[in-house]
Design an enzyme around this catalytic site. Structure first.
Site, PDB file in Angstrom:
ATOM      1  N   GLU A   1      -0.015 -23.755   3.816  1.00  0.00           N
ATOM      2  CA  GLU A   1       0.566 -24.355   5.019  1.00  0.00           C
ATOM      3  C   GLU A   1       0.763 -23.334   6.138  1.00  0.00           C
ATOM      4  O   GLU A   1       0.571 -23.635   7.325  1.00  0.00           O
ATOM      5  CB  GLU A   1       1.910 -24.998   4.661  1.00  0.00           C
ATOM      6  CG  GLU A   1       2.597 -25.744   5.773  1.00  0.00           C
ATOM      7  CD  GLU A   1       1.818 -26.973   6.218  1.00  0.00           C
ATOM      8  OE1 GLU A   1       1.709 -27.919   5.443  1.00  0.00           O
ATOM      9  OE2 GLU A   1       1.311 -26.969   7.365  1.00  0.00           O
TER      10      GLU A   1
ATOM     11  N   LYS B   1      -8.378 -21.316  12.363  1.00  0.00           N
ATOM     12  CA  LYS B   1      -7.453 -22.436  12.159  1.00  0.00           C
ATOM     13  C   LYS B   1      -8.179 -23.773  12.357  1.00  0.00           C
ATOM     14  O   LYS B   1      -7.933 -24.746  11.629  1.00  0.00           O
ATOM     15  CB  LYS B   1      -6.267 -22.303  13.121  1.00  0.00           C
ATOM     16  CG  LYS B   1      -5.389 -21.092  12.793  1.00  0.00           C
ATOM     17  CD  LYS B   1      -4.434 -20.750  13.920  1.00  0.00           C
ATOM     18  CE  LYS B   1      -3.546 -19.557  13.558  1.00  0.00           C
ATOM     19  NZ  LYS B   1      -2.765 -19.054  14.714  1.00  0.00           N
TER      20      LYS B   1
ATOM     21  N   VAL C   1      -1.985 -22.136   9.226  1.00  0.00           N
ATOM     22  CA  VAL C   1      -2.261 -22.800  10.508  1.00  0.00           C
ATOM     23  C   VAL C   1      -0.942 -23.210  11.150  1.00  0.00           C
ATOM     24  O   VAL C   1      -0.164 -23.962  10.563  1.00  0.00           O
ATOM     25  CB  VAL C   1      -3.144 -24.055  10.320  1.00  0.00           C
ATOM     26  CG1 VAL C   1      -3.437 -24.700  11.671  1.00  0.00           C
ATOM     27  CG2 VAL C   1      -4.439 -23.704   9.601  1.00  0.00           C
TER      28      VAL C   1
ATOM     29  N   ARG D   1       0.824  -1.208   0.000  1.00  0.00           N
ATOM     30  CA  ARG D   1       0.000   0.000   0.000  1.00  0.00           C
ATOM     31  C   ARG D   1       0.858   1.258   0.000  1.00  0.00           C
ATOM     32  O   ARG D   1       0.513   2.255  -0.599  1.00  0.00           O
ATOM     33  CB  ARG D   1      -0.922   0.007   1.228  1.00  0.00           C
ATOM     34  CG  ARG D   1      -2.294  -0.551   0.908  1.00  0.00           C
ATOM     35  CD  ARG D   1      -3.223  -0.393   2.067  1.00  0.00           C
ATOM     36  NE  ARG D   1      -2.622  -0.940   3.283  1.00  0.00           N
ATOM     37  CZ  ARG D   1      -3.242  -1.056   4.434  1.00  0.00           C
ATOM     38  NH1 ARG D   1      -4.476  -0.651   4.555  1.00  0.00           N
ATOM     39  NH2 ARG D   1      -2.651  -1.565   5.484  1.00  0.00           N
ATOM     40  N   ARG D   2       1.987   1.192   0.753  1.00  0.00           N
ATOM     41  CA  ARG D   2       2.837   2.383   0.899  1.00  0.00           C
ATOM     42  C   ARG D   2       4.264   2.058   0.464  1.00  0.00           C
ATOM     43  O   ARG D   2       5.093   1.652   1.297  1.00  0.00           O
ATOM     44  CB  ARG D   2       2.820   2.836   2.367  1.00  0.00           C
ATOM     45  CG  ARG D   2       1.456   3.240   2.916  1.00  0.00           C
ATOM     46  CD  ARG D   2       1.084   4.661   2.467  1.00  0.00           C
ATOM     47  NE  ARG D   2       2.137   5.616   2.761  1.00  0.00           N
ATOM     48  CZ  ARG D   2       2.221   6.327   3.891  1.00  0.00           C
ATOM     49  NH1 ARG D   2       1.289   6.191   4.811  1.00  0.00           N
ATOM     50  NH2 ARG D   2       3.208   7.178   4.082  1.00  0.00           N
TER      51      ARG D   2
ATOM     52  N   ASP E   1      -8.850 -16.197  16.096  1.00  0.00           N
ATOM     53  CA  ASP E   1      -7.701 -16.734  15.349  1.00  0.00           C
ATOM     54  C   ASP E   1      -7.701 -18.261  15.398  1.00  0.00           C
ATOM     55  O   ASP E   1      -7.565 -18.937  14.370  1.00  0.00           O
ATOM     56  CB  ASP E   1      -6.416 -16.165  15.980  1.00  0.00           C
ATOM     57  CG  ASP E   1      -5.159 -16.719  15.368  1.00  0.00           C
ATOM     58  OD1 ASP E   1      -4.763 -16.238  14.293  1.00  0.00           O
ATOM     59  OD2 ASP E   1      -4.561 -17.635  15.954  1.00  0.00           O
TER      60      ASP E   1
HETATM   61  N1  HSE Z   1      -1.666 -14.330  16.508  1.00  0.00           N
HETATM   62  C1  HSE Z   1      -1.337 -15.716  16.323  1.00  0.00           C
HETATM   63  C2  HSE Z   1      -0.849 -16.315  17.616  1.00  0.00           C
HETATM   64  C3  HSE Z   1      -0.299 -15.963  15.276  1.00  0.00           C
HETATM   65  O1  HSE Z   1      -0.792 -15.649  18.656  1.00  0.00           O
HETATM   66  O2  HSE Z   1      -0.521 -17.477  17.600  1.00  0.00           O
HETATM   67  C4  HSE Z   1      -0.826 -15.823  13.881  1.00  0.00           C
HETATM   68  O3  HSE Z   1      -1.846 -16.729  13.626  1.00  0.00           O
END
Ligand code: HSE
Length: 432
Positions: free
Chosen positions: A128, A204, A131, A46-47, A200
């Site tokens: 890969e 996963k 996750v 973007r920058r 998050d």
């Molecule tokens: N924020 C994630 C974690 C890493 O604390 O494991 C990226 O998926």
């Protein structure tokens, strides 16, 4: 060697810059392993002014033009998020490019459409790095274990929350104090919501479940609880029964009323696990995934789940794989949703609870409490009473029961006059 394979890089943050560095440092080895040199065709950011380390002639703000350029063979996407990543990857696939992505949110949200597009175009879609960072996990699930039947996949797939829970166990701190320490140490983001609230890990879990059970599972299908309600008392109670508290992503086949497999359960929540379980030894910001398969038995995958270099390692492994496939004129294995298993609601998912109650130490209280479990069809596995004066603490571990029955039992216990307080409620996994 003939013409180099040309790679377009989308994004040049922590992971993207590590990918660029490794591509340059290892260019001779990569060429030897692939059988063709790999060159960076362009880097979309973007920058551009924020990337003095990238040769100016490679930088562009026009990501769409870059991914559809005729000379580009492969696209690496490390920008994250849903848009514009989805549109860019679909454009790249539509233009016949193979794609490597580290984008868990996108794959968990729209993996089916992306795979369908890649399959129709005869190109690769590998991810890969999406996750558990550096840990080889998706390729083992998709390829090495393709001849087996998976029963369960249980993972610690978020390093931030594992660091926080590890510190709570080590120091006796509460959640807030441990989060502040994680932020100070650089393990937690300024806005830790995605990690702490389990988003998050849920993305996963959806990706893992889709691959493990050959069934489409999206992040929206995943039951999710984060760790902000885990207290120092929960952690101490866990230690008393030889357990530790972890945020687990659990993907499992579940049986129907007739005993036959009829679906999958996919959930993310904190749980007590015995300290003897291999996942209990996973401390700090590390990740690990424990797989149970019919023929292979139990397998454990362990390593760094985040960070520029570890994630770039997974991206480059995919890049080598898709480059080799391209030179062979073939696409690698995609994913398949042939099994079409349905995702069970959390209410119907069998779980076990550990419950601590402060009660009056009087005749009949234990019977009254036990009655509430029986009324919900919940079987008690163990009860321990610690008396102190006229009060006592009851620590109850249940057998497996539908989660809704266990939750209803806790609700009823909170309403009972004999119960002075429900001081700790956590699910328990891995107890025999
Ligand atoms: N924020 C994630 C974690 C890493 O604390 O494991 C990226 O998926």
């Amino acid at each position: 060697m003939s013409d180099a394979l040309k790679v377009a890089l989308l994004g040049c943050g922590t992971v993207g810059s590590a990918v660029l560095r490794l591509l340059s440092e290892q260019s001779d080895d990569l060429a030897a392993r692939i059988g063709r040199r790999v060159e960076v065709a362009g880097v979309a950011v973007r920058r551009p002014d924020r990337h003095p380390e990238v040769p100016a002639d490679l930088l562009t703000t026009d990501a769409h033009a870059l991914v559809t350029r005729p000379d580009v063979d492969l696209v690496v996407e490390v920008i994250g998020g849903i848009e514009p990543a989805r549109s860019l990857l679909l454009a790249a696939i539509g233009a016949g490019k193979s794609v490597v992505s580290a984008n868990k949110a996108l794959l968990a949200d729209d993996g089916v459409a992306l795979h369908a597009a890649a399959s129709a175009a005869g190109v690769d879609l590998y991810y890969e790095a999406a996750v558990a960072g550096a840990i080889p996990l998706l390729r083992p699930l998709r390829e090495s274990l393709a001849g087996d039947q998976l029963r369960r996949v249980v993972g610690i797939v978020n390093g931030t929350t594992n660091y926080i829970l590890s510190r709570m166990a080590e120091t006796g701190a509460g959640f807030g104090e441990a989060l502040a320490e994680a932020t100070e140490a650089g393990y937690a983001e300024a806005d830790p919501t995605a990690d702490v609230d389990g988003f998050d890990a849920a993305a996963k879990a959806a990706i893992l479940a889709s691959l493990a059970f050959h069934s489409p599972v999206t992040a929206a299908d995943v039951y999710r609880e984060g760790i902000s309600a885990v207290s120092a008392t929960d952690v101490a109670r866990a230690a008393e029964i030889g357990c530790t508290v972890k945020l687990l992503a659990i993907c499992e086949r579940v049986a129907g009323a007739d005993g036959a497999d009829d679906g999958v359960a996919v959930r993310v929540h904190p749980a007590m696990i015995p300290t003897t379980h291999p996942l209990a030894a996973v401390g700090g910001a590390f990740n690990a995934v424990f797989v149970e398969a019919e023929a292979a038995g139990e397998l454990m995958f362990y390593g760094r789940g985040a960070g520029g270099q570890p994630t770039a390692s997974a991206v480059l492994g995919d890049l080598v794989a898709v480059a080799r496939n391209r030179l062979a004129g073939a696409a690698g294995p995609g994913t398949t949703g042939y099994a079409g298993l349905t995702v069970r609601s959390m209410a119907d998912t069998p779980t076990r609870y550990h419950i601590s109650l402060d009660v009056a130490d009087k005749p009949g209280v234990l019977a009254t409490v036990a009655h509430e479990f029986a009324a919900q069809g919940v079987s008690i596995a163990t009860v321990r009473q610690d008396g102190h004066g006229e009060a006592a603490t009851l620590v109850i571990v249940t057998h497996r029961a539908p989660d809704a029955a266990l939750a209803a039992t806790v609700t009823r216990l909170r309403e009972m006059s004999a119960v002075r307080g429900v001081t700790s409620v956590l699910r328990v996994e891995g107890l025999s």
